[in-house]
Design an enzyme around this catalytic site. Structure first.
Site, PDB file in Angstrom:
ATOM      1  N   ALA A  70       0.844  -1.203   0.000  1.00 11.11           N
ATOM      2  CA  ALA A  70       0.000   0.000   0.000  1.00 11.11           C
ATOM      3  C   ALA A  70       0.873   1.245   0.000  1.00 11.11           C
ATOM      4  O   ALA A  70       0.526   2.254  -0.618  1.00 11.11           O
ATOM      5  CB  ALA A  70      -0.907  -0.011   1.224  1.00 11.11           C
ATOM      6  N   THR A  71       1.997   1.162   0.667  1.00  8.83           N
ATOM      7  CA  THR A  71       2.931   2.296   0.687  1.00  8.83           C
ATOM      8  C   THR A  71       3.331   2.638  -0.745  1.00  8.83           C
ATOM      9  O   THR A  71       3.327   3.805  -1.153  1.00  8.83           O
ATOM     10  CB  THR A  71       4.184   1.938   1.522  1.00  8.83           C
ATOM     11  OG1 THR A  71       3.759   1.738   2.877  1.00  8.83           O
ATOM     12  CG2 THR A  71       5.239   3.014   1.461  1.00  8.83           C
ATOM     13  N   ASN A 151      -6.761   4.276   9.986  1.00 17.19           N
ATOM     14  CA  ASN A 151      -6.182   3.044  10.533  1.00 17.19           C
ATOM     15  C   ASN A 151      -6.009   3.049  12.049  1.00 17.19           C
ATOM     16  O   ASN A 151      -5.860   1.997  12.654  1.00 17.19           O
ATOM     17  CB  ASN A 151      -4.832   2.754   9.866  1.00 17.19           C
ATOM     18  CG  ASN A 151      -3.926   3.946   9.845  1.00 17.19           C
ATOM     19  OD1 ASN A 151      -4.250   4.976   9.258  1.00 17.19           O
ATOM     20  ND2 ASN A 151      -2.789   3.844  10.498  1.00 17.19           N
ATOM     21  N   GLN A 180      -7.934   0.028   4.866  1.00 18.31           N
ATOM     22  CA  GLN A 180      -8.639  -0.428   6.073  1.00 18.31           C
ATOM     23  C   GLN A 180     -10.147  -0.550   5.834  1.00 18.31           C
ATOM     24  O   GLN A 180     -10.881  -0.902   6.757  1.00 18.31           O
ATOM     25  CB  GLN A 180      -8.381   0.530   7.247  1.00 18.31           C
ATOM     26  CG  GLN A 180      -6.927   0.665   7.636  1.00 18.31           C
ATOM     27  CD  GLN A 180      -6.366  -0.583   8.327  1.00 18.31           C
ATOM     28  OE1 GLN A 180      -7.087  -1.545   8.619  1.00 18.31           O
ATOM     29  NE2 GLN A 180      -5.074  -0.573   8.587  1.00 18.31           N
ATOM     30  N   HIS A 200      -2.477  -7.813   2.730  1.00 19.70           N
ATOM     31  CA  HIS A 200      -2.213  -8.387   4.058  1.00 19.70           C
ATOM     32  C   HIS A 200      -3.116  -7.843   5.159  1.00 19.70           C
ATOM     33  O   HIS A 200      -3.076  -8.303   6.291  1.00 19.70           O
ATOM     34  CB  HIS A 200      -0.731  -8.262   4.444  1.00 19.70           C
ATOM     35  CG  HIS A 200      -0.272  -6.900   4.858  1.00 19.70           C
ATOM     36  ND1 HIS A 200      -0.215  -6.524   6.181  1.00 19.70           N
ATOM     37  CD2 HIS A 200       0.183  -5.839   4.160  1.00 19.70           C
ATOM     38  CE1 HIS A 200       0.263  -5.279   6.266  1.00 19.70           C
ATOM     39  NE2 HIS A 200       0.507  -4.848   5.044  1.00 19.70           N
ATOM     40  N   THR A 236       9.558  -8.056 -12.185  1.00 21.31           N
ATOM     41  CA  THR A 236       8.820  -9.279 -12.528  1.00 21.31           C
ATOM     42  C   THR A 236       7.665  -9.502 -11.555  1.00 21.31           C
ATOM     43  O   THR A 236       7.858  -9.470 -10.342  1.00 21.31           O
ATOM     44  CB  THR A 236       9.773 -10.497 -12.472  1.00 21.31           C
ATOM     45  OG1 THR A 236      10.859 -10.228 -13.357  1.00 21.31           O
ATOM     46  CG2 THR A 236       9.069 -11.777 -12.850  1.00 21.31           C
ATOM     47  N   CYS A 322       3.720   0.977  12.677  1.00 19.69           N
ATOM     48  CA  CYS A 322       4.981   1.395  12.053  1.00 19.69           C
ATOM     49  C   CYS A 322       5.764   2.340  12.959  1.00 19.69           C
ATOM     50  O   CYS A 322       6.974   2.395  12.899  1.00 19.69           O
ATOM     51  CB  CYS A 322       4.709   2.098  10.737  1.00 19.69           C
ATOM     52  SG  CYS A 322       3.209   1.604   9.958  1.00 19.69           S
TER      53      CYS A 322
HETATM   54  N1  PLP Z   1      -2.505   2.942   4.405  1.00 17.39           N
HETATM   55  C1  PLP Z   1      -3.169   2.563   5.506  1.00 17.39           C
HETATM   56  C2  PLP Z   1      -4.521   3.147   5.792  1.00 17.39           C
HETATM   57  C3  PLP Z   1      -2.608   1.624   6.370  1.00 17.39           C
HETATM   58  O1  PLP Z   1      -3.281   1.250   7.456  1.00 17.39           O
HETATM   59  C4  PLP Z   1      -1.335   1.094   6.072  1.00 17.39           C
HETATM   60  C5  PLP Z   1      -0.686   0.140   6.997  1.00 17.39           C
HETATM   61  O2  PLP Z   1      -0.900   0.151   8.186  1.00 17.39           O
HETATM   62  C6  PLP Z   1      -0.677   1.516   4.905  1.00 17.39           C
HETATM   63  C7  PLP Z   1      -1.305   2.442   4.104  1.00 17.39           C
HETATM   64  C8  PLP Z   1       0.676   0.996   4.522  1.00 17.39           C
HETATM   65  O3  PLP Z   1       0.658  -0.377   4.344  1.00 17.39           O
HETATM   66  P1  PLP Z   1       2.024  -1.175   4.084  1.00 17.39           P
HETATM   67  O4  PLP Z   1       2.885  -0.943   5.300  1.00 17.39           O
HETATM   68  O5  PLP Z   1       1.590  -2.583   3.949  1.00 17.39           O
HETATM   69  O6  PLP Z   1       2.641  -0.615   2.882  1.00 17.39           O
END
Ligand code: PLP
Length: 376
Positions: A70-71, A151, A180, A200, A236, A322
């Site tokens: 997602a990042t 989140n 989320q 995930h 890939t 994080c």
């Molecule tokens: N965006 C939201 C709303 C999240 O809750 C998270 C992870 O907690 C992320 C982005 C980033 O996810 P990732 O660390 O799997 O890249």
């Protein structure tokens, strides 16, 4: 063990894990290879793109770009869009409760590329000030990026209303971080121009996610190389990982109502029990996802309580996973008008349908015991 940290990550489902194993054995070829096996994998990979669009109810105007997280999706959507469209305007809007993978790209665009950033504001009930939003949204705005569900608190943002306003400005696109919300809160995905989804957070494997976007939107790639993923994300593709993600997505969405009903029971029970405790301030809102419950401790350190719970094999979070090691205040709660003390001592519980009310009862008893002992 009681695992109430599902907003950080979830346990991969057996079906998703089996899908990965089975697909890995058969379809291991590189989808970019021009031999038969590679071409077959490539065709299956494209079917998976269609599967994701179907699961989200998206029209054929959209395309799915696979990537690692997602990042990465948030970075590609924000930096990729703004740098490609810099000549169309230099004003962008987000909120101060976004995940850092949205906030940091905005800061980067402001610091190094001359963009002007405006932030939507929230009242004490967690409502976005829509009138203020209408004022800051101008013909120079090219991007609005807002999350669907926060989140840390589970606050649901009014994206249908936001989308209606954004549509009045044809130059502006709406990006939604739906990490989320996916499989947990209903969204009208066709209202959005770009959507971040991740595997995930919904019992799929890690290291696989997607940016889903309207085909007509042009982005500047962040990862350069062999030109995979429509030349927007070289590297890939891991088809078995994609299949595992799609399996988890399908499993979640087909059990949406059942899962929701189960989690709502846990949420309701805990909200009632926690509200009886005068050492606790609940940080949830009227419009909240039942998958996330957040509270602050009035007189105890959240990190100490999280550790004491962990010693009893009950796993919860303080601040966001994080950054929880930094012992800082939650910028989300500060923005949502909580005091510094409350923002420094918040605890997040986040659920999945495999949790039970029985676990919630054990949690409450253990928490009360810990708070009593700490008092002593
Ligand atoms: N965006 C939201 C709303 C999240 O809750 C998270 C992870 O907690 C992320 C982005 C980033 O996810 P990732 O660390 O799997 O890249």
């Amino acid at each position: 063990m009681i695992y109430f940290d599902n907003a950080a990550t979830t346990l991969i489902s057996s079906n998703a894990l089996n899908a990965y194993e089975n697909t890995s054995k058969k379809y291991f070829a590189n989808p970019n290879s021009i031999h038969h096996l590679g071409m077959e994998v490539n065709s299956l990979l494209n079917n998976s793109r269609d599967d994701i669009k179907k699961e989200l109810g998206l029209s054929n105007d959209y395309e799915v770009i696979f990537n690692s997280s997602a990042t990465e999706s948030n970075n590609l959507a924000i930096i990729g869009y703004c740098l490609k469209n810099i000549n169309r305007g230099k004003h962008i809007i987000t909120s101060k409760i976004e995940h850092l993978s949205v906030l940091e790209p905005f800061r980067e665009l402001e610091r190094n590329y001359g963009f002007k950033v405006d932030y939507v504001t929230f009242d004490e009930k967690g409502n976005i000030d829509i009138e203020k939003f209408k004022e800051i949204l101008t013909s120079d705005t090219i991007l609005v990026s807002l999350m669907a569900v926060n989140n840390e608190t589970g606050l649901i943002l009014p994206l249908d209303e936001i989308a209606k306003e954004v549509k009045k400005f044809p130059k502006c696109v709406l990006h939604v971080d739906a990490c989320q919300a996916l499989g947990k809160v209903k969204l009208n995905y066709n209202n959005f121009d770009m959507i971040t989804i991740s595997s995930h957070k919904l019992h799929g494997p890690k290291s696989i996610a997607s940016l889903v976007k309207k085909k007509k939107i042009n982005l500047k790639p962040i990862l350069l190389g062999g030109g995979q993923e429509f030349s927007l994300r070289s590297s890939t593709q891991d088809y078995p990982l994609v299949v595992s993600f799609v399996t988890a997505l399908h499993e979640n969405l087909s059990n949406f109502q059942k899962n929701l009903a189960e989690v709502q029971l846990i949420y309701k029970f805990l909200m009632e029990e926690l509200s009886k405790n005068d050492e606790i301030i609940l940080n949830n809102f009227e419009n909240n996802s039942p998958y996330i419950l957040n509270f602050s401790l009035k007189n105890k350190k959240a990190s100490v309580v999280v550790e004491a719970l962990s010693n009893k094999e009950i796993y919860v979070s303080s601040v966001s996973a994080c950054s929880s090691k930094k012992e800082e205040a939650s910028y989300v709660l500060l923005e949502l008008n909580r005091s510094l003390k409350e923002a420094k001592n918040s605890i997040r519980l986040s659920f999945s349908s495999s949790n039970t009310v029985e676990e919630a009862k054990i949690f409450i008893n253990t928490l009360n015991e810990i708070l009593k002992n700490l008092r002593g």
